[in-house]
Design a protein around this motif. Sequence first.
Motif, PDB file in Angstrom:
ATOM      1  N   GLU A   1      -9.769   1.782  -2.729  1.00  0.00           N
ATOM      2  CA  GLU A   1      -8.480   1.102  -2.800  1.00  0.00           C
ATOM      3  C   GLU A   1      -7.648   1.484  -4.015  1.00  0.00           C
TER       4      GLU A   1
ATOM      5  N   LYS B   1      -4.027   3.736  -0.159  1.00  0.00           N
ATOM      6  CA  LYS B   1      -4.536   2.957  -1.280  1.00  0.00           C
ATOM      7  C   LYS B   1      -3.530   1.897  -1.714  1.00  0.00           C
ATOM      8  N   LYS B   2      -4.019   0.917  -2.471  1.00  0.00           N
ATOM      9  CA  LYS B   2      -3.152  -0.103  -3.024  1.00  0.00           C
ATOM     10  C   LYS B   2      -2.088   0.557  -3.906  1.00  0.00           C
TER      11      LYS B   2
ATOM     12  N   CYS C   1       0.833  -1.205   0.000  1.00  0.00           N
ATOM     13  CA  CYS C   1       0.000   0.000   0.000  1.00  0.00           C
ATOM     14  C   CYS C   1       0.866   1.253   0.000  1.00  0.00           C
TER      15      CYS C   1
END
Length: 390
Positions: free
Chosen positions: A347, A355-356, A30
């Motif tokens: 995400e 966020k990813k 992340c």
Amino acid sequence: MPSRLLITNVRVVLPHRLLEPGYVYVEDGCIAEVGEGTTTGGSGLTEFDGAGAYLLPGLVDIHSDAVEKEIQPRPNVTFPIGPACGELERKLAANGITTIFHSISFSAGEGVRSNDLAATIARHISGQARQCHLIRNLVHLRYEISNTAALELMEELIAEGVASLFSFMDHTPGQGQYGSIEQYKKYVRKTYWLKEEECDALVAQKIRERQEVDPARLRFLAATAQARGVPLASHDDDTPDKVEEMYRLGASIAEFPVNLATARHARLLGMHVCVGAPNILRGGSHENNLKAREALDSGAADILCSDYYPPALLQAVFYLAADGYSLPAAVRLATLNPAQATGLVAELGSVEEGKKADLILVRLIGGQPVIMGTVTGGKLVARFAYHLNP
């Protein structure tokens, strides 16, 4: 790969501005920190020098038919699904697409779009997430409403959790994308190499089956998808009334509206409107329908997809950025906006902390955007080193 990654010396494209220079620190897949200027890493950290490249969120492509051509590059020539999907995934990573909604059409007998083969493809792609993979592979189920034989199959696939997006299509000749019967026959001739009598038979079949559609079954299918949290889309609407009909079914996305009035009406209803990146690059629709640039410029569209040509998505973003759009605004069309439309925005879709870490490094070479590196889930899954002449 180590779980900590620092990407430095990049031009970070945020949703509404650029960080020049900037850096992104990734931990455990992340985005942990986004900063302006420069910084240095510590021990146990992998550091990647972007050398002044743009750092974008990975592209989110909600409509791509590319898997069909990968599996069936010519009529009656079908390759094994597993290897074909693996090859396509490498191509997508090389074009900056980190989340793909593979558009699987159920059109009852049109080559790879036959019910049994389409279902096998959809189930295989859905299972990729649990196997070895490079990017996020999701399934966009496209249901031809006249294909009543596939109704129960659609319900099964939705119940199995195969679908991440569901759309209703109506390709009946004489309306929608194919405003005339001859326009539809021209399409099937070149796509499926059909003889004239076969084209006539297919047209008659499509028209007959369309007359047998039960609206109650469509409402039930839409409710089934919504109960599973699957977003709904309409496809090739050609009148505001058709958009209204799809909206009442629960559609929140309108794909490729045929004209500007229809696109504008969808936006007035609060729907997302998706247009094709190839349309942007070519300057118009290959079927002489709505120009994507006209829709974007008038505020009647807010999403770009690759449609049938994955390289077009990144190219269209930078084409728009060189022709009147800010880079953040152009990037949002292929990242943040489609993530919002499909329920992934918490995400994915932007370079923001928490966020990813789906990121792409892009450099302009000869005015064209090229991928230097692709990161998904904090892992560098593709890297390209071009030979640049001094």
